[in-house]
Design a protein around this motif. Sequence first.
Motif, PDB file in Angstrom:
ATOM      1  N   PRO B 292       0.492 -11.313  -4.485  1.00  0.00           N
ATOM      2  CA  PRO B 292      -0.586 -10.558  -3.839  1.00  0.00           C
ATOM      3  C   PRO B 292      -0.160  -9.090  -3.694  1.00  0.00           C
ATOM      4  O   PRO B 292       0.977  -8.818  -3.295  1.00  0.00           O
ATOM      5  CB  PRO B 292      -0.727 -11.220  -2.467  1.00  0.00           C
ATOM      6  N   SER B 293      -1.061  -8.179  -3.998  1.00  0.00           N
ATOM      7  CA  SER B 293      -0.687  -6.760  -3.943  1.00  0.00           C
ATOM      8  C   SER B 293      -0.274  -6.360  -2.523  1.00  0.00           C
ATOM      9  O   SER B 293       0.579  -5.499  -2.349  1.00  0.00           O
ATOM     10  CB  SER B 293      -1.811  -5.873  -4.459  1.00  0.00           C
ATOM     11  N   ILE B 294      -0.853  -6.991  -1.507  1.00  0.00           N
ATOM     12  CA  ILE B 294      -0.469  -6.673  -0.124  1.00  0.00           C
ATOM     13  C   ILE B 294       1.022  -6.904   0.111  1.00  0.00           C
ATOM     14  O   ILE B 294       1.683  -6.143   0.819  1.00  0.00           O
ATOM     15  CB  ILE B 294      -1.308  -7.492   0.890  1.00  0.00           C
ATOM     16  N   LEU B 296       3.433  -6.674  -2.204  1.00  0.00           N
ATOM     17  CA  LEU B 296       4.157  -5.597  -2.894  1.00  0.00           C
ATOM     18  C   LEU B 296       4.216  -4.357  -2.032  1.00  0.00           C
ATOM     19  O   LEU B 296       5.199  -3.624  -2.013  1.00  0.00           O
ATOM     20  CB  LEU B 296       3.453  -5.246  -4.212  1.00  0.00           C
ATOM     21  N   ILE B 297       3.109  -4.106  -1.314  1.00  0.00           N
ATOM     22  CA  ILE B 297       3.003  -2.903  -0.499  1.00  0.00           C
ATOM     23  C   ILE B 297       3.737  -3.054   0.816  1.00  0.00           C
ATOM     24  O   ILE B 297       4.460  -2.165   1.245  1.00  0.00           O
ATOM     25  CB  ILE B 297       1.510  -2.591  -0.264  1.00  0.00           C
ATOM     26  N   PHE B 298       3.542  -4.190   1.460  1.00  0.00           N
ATOM     27  CA  PHE B 298       4.072  -4.374   2.808  1.00  0.00           C
ATOM     28  C   PHE B 298       5.594  -4.235   2.821  1.00  0.00           C
ATOM     29  O   PHE B 298       6.168  -3.676   3.743  1.00  0.00           O
ATOM     30  CB  PHE B 298       3.652  -5.747   3.341  1.00  0.00           C
TER      31      PHE B 298
END
Lengths: 358, 358, 358, 358
Positions: B292-294, B296-298
């Motif tokens: 999930p891209s979230i 990768l960002i978190f």
Amino acid sequence: MLKTDQQPRIHTMKAVRLHQFDKDLKRSNLVEIDDVPEPTVRKQDDVIVRIGGAGLCRTDLHIIKGNWNSKVGRPLPYILGHENAGWVHDVGDGVKHVKPGDPVIVHPLITDGTCPECRRGEDMYCPNGRFPGITHDGGFAEFFPTKQRAVIKLPPELEPKDVAPYADGGLTAYRAARKAAETMKPGMSVVILGFGGLGHIAAQVLRNLCAAQIIIVDTSEQALDLARECGFTNCLPGGNAAAETVRQLCTSGVDAVMDFAGEKETPEQCMSMLRKGGTYYVVGYGGIVSVPSIDLIFDELNVVGTLVGNYTELCELMILAAREEVKLTTTTYRLDQVNEAIHDLIAGQLTGRAVLVP
Amino acid sequence: MLKTDQQPRIHTMKAVRLHQFDKDLKRSNLVEIDDVPEPTVRKQDDVIVRIGGAGLCRTDLHIIKGNWNSKVGRPLPYILGHENAGWVHDVGDGVKHVKPGDPVIVHPLITDGTCPECRRGEDMYCPNGRFPGITHDGGFAEFFPTKQRAVIKLPPELEPKDVAPYADGGLTAYRAARKAAETMKPGMSVVILGFGGLGHIAAQVLRNLCAAQIIIVDTSEQALDLARECGFTNCLPGGNAAAETVRQLCTSGVDAVMDFAGEKETPEQCMSMLRKGGTYYVVGYGGIVSVPSIDLIFDELNVVGTLVGNYTELCELMILAAREEVKLTTTTYRLDQVNEAIHDLIAGQLTGRAVLVP
Amino acid sequence: MLKTDQQPRIHTMKAVRLHQFDKDLKRSNLVEIDDVPEPTVRKQDDVIVRIGGAGLCRTDLHIIKGNWNSKVGRPLPYILGHENAGWVHDVGDGVKHVKPGDPVIVHPLITDGTCPECRRGEDMYCPNGRFPGITHDGGFAEFFPTKQRAVIKLPPELEPKDVAPYADGGLTAYRAARKAAETMKPGMSVVILGFGGLGHIAAQVLRNLCAAQIIIVDTSEQALDLARECGFTNCLPGGNAAAETVRQLCTSGVDAVMDFAGEKETPEQCMSMLRKGGTYYVVGYGGIVSVPSIDLIFDELNVVGTLVGNYTELCELMILAAREEVKLTTTTYRLDQVNEAIHDLIAGQLTGRAVLVP
Amino acid sequence: MLKTDQQPRIHTMKAVRLHQFDKDLKRSNLVEIDDVPEPTVRKQDDVIVRIGGAGLCRTDLHIIKGNWNSKVGRPLPYILGHENAGWVHDVGDGVKHVKPGDPVIVHPLITDGTCPECRRGEDMYCPNGRFPGITHDGGFAEFFPTKQRAVIKLPPELEPKDVAPYADGGLTAYRAARKAAETMKPGMSVVILGFGGLGHIAAQVLRNLCAAQIIIVDTSEQALDLARECGFTNCLPGGNAAAETVRQLCTSGVDAVMDFAGEKETPEQCMSMLRKGGTYYVVGYGGIVSVPSIDLIFDELNVVGTLVGNYTELCELMILAAREEVKLTTTTYRLDQVNEAIHDLIAGQLTGRAVLVP
């Protein structure tokens, strides 16, 4: 710093607080204006900021809907507002680099300053970080309590209300663009997918930090018009055909794609625009990045997440803003117009970023 | 270089050729030993290598099964062998940096030397690259035709038959480990997932190129024993519990995970071992990286693919090998034992890497 | 933190103070043991360290001779000692990452933590830095007052008295070697000129951080013997012939030279050892680096100064020390033996670095 | 490539040759126009360029004066001209990336392509490099023989005669500026000392590759006017006061100084402009860089030499030139006006760079 008052009178101030979640964002008064105690200096490193402007953004909608509740578990009510700027109102006696009256922008994370991550400048990795407006009371108020490590004195060219949205959204775009710029040599090219609030800043940052060819991709013709007005000449309509167009334009693809949409199909589109050795920067989120490992290897691709930005990066962004090398469009609302501002945001009727001014 | 012979006699040599695919690898003679014309110098930059050893690896099995046919479309029969080393036999008159008799290892890609990628040293990105043993006749033979840009003179400490498997598999491990090493500071840690042919080399490379803490994870107890023999003291059993153990061992996870397995569930396991800012290096393949891209960002995570390695990197690896800072275990077979070697490989009865010696 | 004492009694402690300069270092009692008030916590970020060991080094001799007086202008008497380690004795109530009883090493500079340089991790550039033992009272005493930003908790493997000299001298060697290591690829080579206190540490650091070939050059045969004992196999006698020998050994010169002598003729010797693109690291000082600009250009050479090291680098060095990848030889003296220690240092009769233990 | 001519007729061409040195540059005809044999293709990688323009620069004056004779020992007469551009006239049959008719600029060094330095892209370090116009016949002629590794196809926007001076002087400025740009973050500042032929290009390159504040320093008021016309707003008169002015303007000095003068006193002036951690880039030469090692250490300064540039860098510069992000002023002369051009250069009566057009 609280000085000689024998019996400190409790002052109150106006503040925008969330009292209950609303999954559908239907109520007209999603948040309320309350009288709350004014924050005061208690520790040597405390800084009280008189808010000059506080940015409103989609993250606030997520909070109001309750989407962050399970992660954060913050009890209601509390004060929203995580993009804050203003003037120093009062400081603890350990505060040295700002003084009352100084205009400041506030880094979104309050960090400990002593962990290994803080010591090497990567504040965002601080294991003890607090995020006002999300985990603690924020800046939709007349005054806002923060710490000396979070405040950056503004250059004289900048007004707090004009720069508040840089504190979080702008900083996120800056860090992502700066990472990409460090890998760009003349002759390389980068796609900005999504020319909205963040993409718009990232494109300007890239133009200033490197000589890469910049290609703007957006599904909205209006966004592309705005991009052209900003001087970006390579502007392409988004959608499934975009990857093919990009690959034709740059022969074998681009060296970097920055994804500010992050929706369902964009990760796959973005990956397919890359040439060998290329990098996909994930900024917008919501979707899933799913790629066969053979593809990552065959073209030696990279996927890079990016998380807000550190204090030094926010300082750098303020320098670019002071020189007008990066510009931001804002619409201001009075603090008591906050529900109007929120509904304008929901309805997509905002020009640029909304800023609440007490 | 063909010199004064008025009527050049055609010499023949023994070569291992693939005549038909075998999806199930069932036939006893999967490849055949043929008499074919010996290669000769035709261009100024040609180099003919007398093979001293040619590595056999799983890629050869994939080729025999026909898995690469759709991608490469190489007509049968042709000579296999993409990990080659030997002695220079003859050279074109433009060849300057090696001469007949020199021991050499052969970079797996024949590149044009003039494209922008070659000019900045990234040979693997050459758009005109040819891959002998996959797209052209390879080195399972007495002689092997290549180009001056592909040959590296060996230091006197190294025998061609002992180093042949470095030419592709070893180089892949080296490049991946070198990328990771460049980001490692003392106090950082890296997981090697899979201590087989490549993981085993990567671990030794990392130990030489940086001071990171190295943690070996493998599902095979035998592989872990080997790791301990090689002096690696942090060795953990693989599987679903590994990520949890790694996170406990390193408090908040590791800075890098190198995945040499690349199977179904390993990408997810690897990603979950990472601390903030960490990087997942994809070397083994077969699975799908899905995140999930979230996430990768978190945690600001990175995913990095890696593709064989360039000429300079193979030179560097030879220097480490000459100093015995990286060691390789091989089992040699005569060229006419090739079918035996292949079946030993299929049966998992090989110690180290198989090398065919003409 | 001073708590409930209504009338705090003033405690005293033993401390080594300099009362007058002695240009020739002739007096037997160059410094004196005085009873002075014990330091106490006054600010939220104060830390009082009970000294476990304090390194004595040549900088102390320079101070006693008065060489630093014009630069620093520190009034006498004051307490010497700038390489300090011990145990946390008391802390201000803002101190979070250490607590009384913790073993610590003390970074030599007290920095503000809010300037741009501190915020990006380059503490040594802090414009408000204070240097205890040079500009303020130091650690040749039973207790030593510092700040939370200066203390690093030691891993359990390390004793304060064994690591104190790392705080300044060791850190200087570490930063220089780390800079050099970042540019080293396998096949590159580096000369360490001067295998004394700092060179000895730099060589061990380089061996751990990269795979460069390390060549030790020293005019003292005893130093070269020590280098060989430490496992360095390329050891050359210093002097005018050294450059020629190095150039023969490495064909066209080395990629880096680290100069720990810094005397009259060493800069020129060092520069002449470099190959194209090479770098001369200046650590020892006293001489003048003088080079025609044409030479810098013709071989594209670099000259790099290096200044102690930052907090993160001292943390990294402690990790290497805890793993015994870097080792230090020390001779301990009681605090009241300080004049004996100083005269041993002057006479060159010290093995390793001198450490005072209260 | 010479093909079917049974009896190749020898063609002649006009060429500018140096027949004797003239220490004082007094003779009116310093060089002569001779009829010489036209170069022809002999090897597979040969490229014959029909010259479209060849830059004349101060290096040519040094050659004519005999200053290079002791270093190079090139017998007279020979053809001058080391900044060459034109159209491909003929190619050997191994040449793939250009064909007759293509407009090209010629990298100044002919390199072997097989040494380790060439293989990692650092052509300038090639131990077998030849430098036409200095060590071999150059491009002041109708035709010029070079190798496929030296030619870069020009983008359609660029005319050979307009870009020839980029081949050496421009490339030198580019590499130096690119090195500096890689270290520049927003908020950092760089001084360009000397806004002449090279400084002028370096300033434009820096403006495109980074967001540093650029300060132009020159002793000539005319040069500063030109700088202002080019859009540089921070322009200061050179001389002894410049360093003080720069330090006031940037508080504690600048992060980099690029010295395009390199005369007697400029190294010291430049070093004194630097802030802690700053770098002095040496491009112009003639003087001596002389600095006490204590100063290098106390402020942790760097001195960086810079040597022309590699093939990839010249490609990058052509991309910036094609986009008009870097511009060059030239004055053209016919080949037979060469002595006039030389005397204009001596007399300082040239606008921009002189280009000879056959």
